[in-house]
Design a protein around this motif. Sequence first.
Motif, short mmCIF file in Angstrom:
data_model
loop_
_atom_site.label_atom_id
_atom_site.label_comp_id
_atom_site.label_asym_id
_atom_site.label_seq_id
_atom_site.Cartn_x
_atom_site.Cartn_y
_atom_site.Cartn_z
N LEU A 157 -10.87 34.76 -9.27
CA LEU A 157 -10.44 33.69 -8.35
C LEU A 157 -9.08 33.13 -8.78
N SER A 158 -8.93 32.80 -10.08
CA SER A 158 -7.65 32.24 -10.56
C SER A 158 -6.51 33.20 -10.27
N ILE A 159 -6.72 34.47 -10.56
CA ILE A 159 -5.62 35.43 -10.46
C ILE A 159 -5.22 35.66 -9.00
N MET A 160 -6.19 35.86 -8.13
CA MET A 160 -5.85 36.16 -6.74
C MET A 160 -5.27 34.92 -6.04
N VAL A 161 -5.79 33.73 -6.37
CA VAL A 161 -5.24 32.51 -5.78
C VAL A 161 -3.81 32.29 -6.29
N TYR A 163 -1.76 34.47 -7.47
CA TYR A 163 -0.87 35.53 -6.97
C TYR A 163 -0.15 35.03 -5.70
N HIS A 164 -0.95 34.37 -4.81
CA HIS A 164 -0.41 33.94 -3.52
C HIS A 164 0.14 32.53 -3.51
N CYS A 165 -0.42 31.65 -4.32
CA CYS A 165 -0.17 30.21 -4.13
C CYS A 165 0.13 29.46 -5.42
N LYS A 166 0.84 28.35 -5.22
CA LYS A 166 0.92 27.33 -6.27
C LYS A 166 -0.35 26.48 -6.11
N VAL A 167 -1.00 26.14 -7.21
CA VAL A 167 -2.29 25.43 -7.14
C VAL A 167 -2.17 24.07 -7.82
N GLU A 168 -2.65 23.03 -7.14
CA GLU A 168 -2.64 21.68 -7.74
C GLU A 168 -4.01 21.03 -7.60
N ALA A 195 6.83 30.95 -1.30
CA ALA A 195 7.80 31.48 -0.33
C ALA A 195 8.13 32.92 -0.73
N GLN A 196 8.22 33.14 -2.04
CA GLN A 196 8.41 34.51 -2.54
C GLN A 196 7.43 34.71 -3.68
N LEU A 197 6.68 35.80 -3.62
CA LEU A 197 5.67 36.02 -4.65
C LEU A 197 6.36 36.15 -6.01
N PRO A 198 5.89 35.40 -7.03
CA PRO A 198 6.53 35.51 -8.35
C PRO A 198 6.28 36.86 -9.01
N HIS A 199 5.14 37.48 -8.70
CA HIS A 199 4.83 38.79 -9.30
C HIS A 199 4.30 39.72 -8.21
N PRO A 200 5.16 40.19 -7.32
CA PRO A 200 4.65 41.01 -6.22
C PRO A 200 4.12 42.36 -6.71
N ALA A 201 2.95 42.73 -6.20
CA ALA A 201 2.39 44.05 -6.56
C ALA A 201 2.88 45.07 -5.54
N ARG A 202 3.09 46.31 -6.01
CA ARG A 202 3.54 47.35 -5.07
C ARG A 202 2.49 47.57 -3.99
N ASP A 203 1.23 47.48 -4.39
CA ASP A 203 0.14 47.67 -3.42
C ASP A 203 -0.95 46.64 -3.74
N TYR A 204 -1.16 45.72 -2.83
CA TYR A 204 -2.10 44.62 -3.07
C TYR A 204 -3.53 45.13 -3.31
N ARG A 205 -3.86 46.23 -2.61
CA ARG A 205 -5.22 46.78 -2.79
C ARG A 205 -5.43 47.25 -4.23
N ALA A 206 -4.37 47.77 -4.84
CA ALA A 206 -4.49 48.22 -6.23
C ALA A 206 -4.74 47.02 -7.14
N LEU A 207 -4.05 45.91 -6.86
CA LEU A 207 -4.27 44.70 -7.67
C LEU A 207 -5.72 44.23 -7.52
N ASP A 208 -6.18 44.20 -6.29
CA ASP A 208 -7.55 43.77 -6.02
C ASP A 208 -8.55 44.64 -6.81
N ALA A 252 1.00 38.60 -14.53
CA ALA A 252 2.04 39.65 -14.60
C ALA A 252 1.47 40.93 -15.22
N ASP A 253 0.61 40.80 -16.24
CA ASP A 253 -0.02 41.99 -16.85
C ASP A 253 -0.85 42.74 -15.81
N PHE A 254 -1.65 41.99 -15.04
CA PHE A 254 -2.50 42.65 -14.04
C PHE A 254 -1.65 43.34 -12.97
N VAL A 255 -0.54 42.71 -12.60
CA VAL A 255 0.32 43.33 -11.58
C VAL A 255 0.92 44.63 -12.14
#
Length: 272
Positions: A157-161, A163-168, A195-208, A252-255
Amino acid sequence: MAELYQHRARKRFGQNFLHDSGVIDRILRAIHPKEGERLLEIGPGQGALTRGLVASGADLDVIELDKDLIPLLKLHFGLKPNFRLHEGDALKFDFTTLEVAPRSLRVVGNLPYNISTPLIFHLLEQAALIRDMHFMLQKEVVERMCAGPGGGDWGRLSIMVQYHCKVEHLFNVGPGAFNPPPKVDSAIVRLVPHAQLPHPARDYRALDRVVREAFNQRRKTVRNTLKTLLNADDIQAAGVDASLRPEQLSLADFVRLADRLADIRTLDGEQP
Ligand code: SAM
């Protein structure tokens, strides 16, 4: 409202209705809705938050699953020109039908706790449409969303959230603010898609896939948990120490691991 209409809270719909006006105001202040904005409320229930959202002049869509609450919502808000009611399951709702501009939709909800995690994953798929999200969740879920590497809260949950969002984590809410009171503490979280992913994955399905697989057995080493996807050489090539446990790896390691998986699978002509 509750006096006009006797509705028995249903456990299967995760119904804990907010009744503390101080807490309701604090949530509305955190959301700070404005005229002309596009808002989506998930699970309006008896309208505790809906009333303030409609009054702000924002353009509000709501999705409610419990058929018995529909007449009440229609009675109170049905004539407001800035209110649209969708009867159904938010988990199955196609957000593109709202026809909102990219990064404009503001999503809010005191979410039914039994479906909050799948619902957040469903919303993350639509992150490109969303400006921000404000949710009441179980406090422990908010803590997992905000966690960093190295502890027991850091996981899928932490990683996927993150990946997409800033969390507060905005503030906590005790059980007494609800009717009936839940058995757990709650918290309000704000999620703002990057606005821009800090660690964009080449393929999101692979990250998942990598993240799911890694946390299926979080006590094992990365070498062991990922062995069906990546061998020790691949893990090393991604710059990750294979003897660590999944909870010690950063986003970043997971990406980097996911990018390695995507490369290998593309070479083999397979889907990640
Ligand atoms: N917003 C209200 C409040 O703060 O008092 C109600 C919150 S209550 C925790 C959750 C609401 O979500 C209930 O009204 C429930 O019927 C609704 N709900 C449950 N599952 C849902 C789903 N899958 N899709 C849409 N609404 C759902």
